[in-house]
Design an enzyme around this catalytic site. Structure first.
Site, PDB file in Angstrom:
ATOM      1  N   ASP A  92      -2.354  84.900  73.827  1.00 13.14           N
ATOM      2  CA  ASP A  92      -1.195  85.489  74.511  1.00 13.14           C
ATOM      3  C   ASP A  92      -0.844  86.910  74.050  1.00 13.14           C
ATOM      4  O   ASP A  92       0.342  87.268  73.971  1.00 13.14           O
ATOM      5  CB  ASP A  92       0.012  84.553  74.389  1.00 13.14           C
ATOM      6  CG  ASP A  92      -0.111  83.391  75.362  1.00 13.14           C
ATOM      7  OD1 ASP A  92      -0.639  83.613  76.479  1.00 13.14           O
ATOM      8  OD2 ASP A  92       0.292  82.270  75.010  1.00 13.14           O
ATOM      9  N   ASP A 152      -2.988  81.423  83.034  1.00 12.29           N
ATOM     10  CA  ASP A 152      -1.985  82.350  82.477  1.00 12.29           C
ATOM     11  C   ASP A 152      -2.636  83.608  81.897  1.00 12.29           C
ATOM     12  O   ASP A 152      -2.030  84.675  81.852  1.00 12.29           O
ATOM     13  CB  ASP A 152      -1.172  81.679  81.360  1.00 12.29           C
ATOM     14  CG  ASP A 152      -0.810  80.224  81.615  1.00 12.29           C
ATOM     15  OD1 ASP A 152      -1.588  79.549  82.302  1.00 12.29           O
ATOM     16  OD2 ASP A 152       0.213  79.761  81.108  1.00 12.29           O
TER      17      ASP A 152
HETATM   18  N1  GLY Z   1       2.044  80.808  79.447  1.00 15.35           N
HETATM   19  C1  GLY Z   1       2.692  79.590  79.169  1.00 15.35           C
HETATM   20  C2  GLY Z   1       3.578  79.121  80.239  1.00 15.35           C
HETATM   21  O1  GLY Z   1       3.627  79.704  81.321  1.00 15.35           O
HETATM   22  O2  GLY Z   1       4.266  78.140  80.013  1.00 15.35           O
END
Ligand code: GLY
Length: 372
Positions: A92, A152
């Site tokens: 992330d 994501d």
């Molecule tokens: N990227 C994690 C979520 O959207 O919960």
């Protein structure tokens, strides 16, 4: 949409940012609120960058130095985090470093922000798996149980495109493009709905199977994943101008739009279209930003812009926290994760961030995004 409605809503957001500064006391908001109130946390979650991004948006809306000052101590803190490898063993890096440090660099020329963001990009590159050609999302590298990408990550690879443009080092772009090609090939189903995560065989690198982590089932449509798809494809198109990405964007966006309930606020999983299902307002905020981003690069159908407006009106009319006494959040009816009942029907910090970003985009179509 009426200008006064926007102006009032922006003022509302700024009041909440002020309340956040006051209540968090040199910390960051938790990823999700409890009864509409964010508790404070250290810089340890995947979500910390959204709060810094909200401070930068508040700075851009108001021109007031107090927001810049608040954001800048956080930028130094993000450098400390990556230099000391604190809670960064995951993919992330874009969510963390684009709205905080890249924004700082773009808005103020901060060399600290640039240095931190390049280090974060290097960290992201270390998670690239040659076998399968993807960035591994979570867990120990190479482990069979963790050998997967997640949708994501389409919002993390823009950090690599940015790092390439800043440094000219081809490896950043190569990894971003390889991951993009692999993701688009596996997570988007033929009907335009999406898998949340996709596993590969660690020995052969062959795509194996899709699996959900936060959605209802492996064949359903986790709303936020679908929204990450919309926004991620728009940014990827901005960088690549690959016409195939327009087709994918259309597919994914049409599924999102056609699965909205009558009130235009998505359910947490889009197989549910009844308005009484638990919602995820944050998905609408992300999807709006993605549609408005794509509108800058491609002449998209009026129906998409109309739906973005409908969602924005629904968020403003039905999701503000004005009726929650003492709330330091902005957007209610967001859901983090139904699979472990975390932040269900609460505010979450990315919902608040993307809602502010959408307001910024509506009021300034040529806004210089933090994500590209
Ligand atoms: N990227 C994690 C979520 O959207 O919960």
């Amino acid at each position: 949409m009426e200008r006064t409605k926007f102006r009032r809503t922006i003022e509302y957001c700024i009041e909440k940012v002020d309340k956040g500064i006051e209540t968090l006391e040199l910390h960051y908001p938790a990823s999700a609120s409890v009864n509409g109130v964010y508790e404070s946390i250290e810089n340890i979650d995947w979500t910390n960058g959204f709060w810094t991004g909200m401070l930068w948006l508040a700075y851009e809306f108001t021109g007031k130095d107090k927001y810049k000052k608040e954001a800048m101590w956080q930028v130094k803190d993000f450098l400390h985090r990556i230099e000391n490898h604190i809670a960064v063993d995951h993919h992330d890096m874009g969510f963390l470093y684009l709205p905080s440090c890249v924004a700082a660099y773009k808005l103020t020329g901060s060399e600290v922000g640039k240095k931190a963001a390049i280090m974060a990009a290097d960290n992201l590159c270390r998670r690239f798996q040659e076998k399968g050609k993807f960035i591994q999302a979570w867990g120990a590298l190479g482990e069979r149980n963790n050998y997967r990408l997640i949708i994501d990550c389409l919002l993390n690879i823009p950090l690599l495109f940015w790092a390439y443009e800043e440094t000219g080092i081809a490896r950043y772009k190569e990894i971003a493009l390889a991951h993009l090609t692999t993701s688009v090939g596996v997570v988007i189903r033929p009907d335009g709905s999406t898998h949340h995560t996709y596993f590969f065989d660690p020995v052969t690198g062959k795509p194996d199977h899709g699996e959900t982590s936060q959605g209802y089932s492996d064949t359903s449509i986790w709303a936020r994943g679908q929204a990450w798809g919309i926004y991620g494809l728009a940014i990827a198109y901005r960088y690549t101008k690959d016409p195939e990405l327009i087709d994918k964007f259309k597919l994914v966006t049409e599924v999102f739009i056609s699965h909205l309930p009558d009130d235009n606020i998505p359910a947490w999983d889009m197989i549910f279209t009844d308005i009484s299902t638990i919602k995820d307002s944050s998905s609408a905020a992300i999807a709006i930003c993605g549609i408005l981003e794509m509108a800058k690069h491609w002449d998209l159908p009026d129906t998409y812009l109309k739906k973005a407006d409908d969602m924005m009106n629904a968020l403003i009319d039905k999701c503000l926290t004005s009726d929650i006494f003492g709330s330091n959040g902005i957007l209610k009816h967001a859901t983090y994760s139904m699979s472990d009942m975390r932040g269900v029907d609460e505010c979450n910090i990315w919902g608040d961030y993307y809602f502010m970003e959408a307001l910024m985009r509506y009021t300034n179509m040529s806004w210089n995004s933090y994500w590209d």
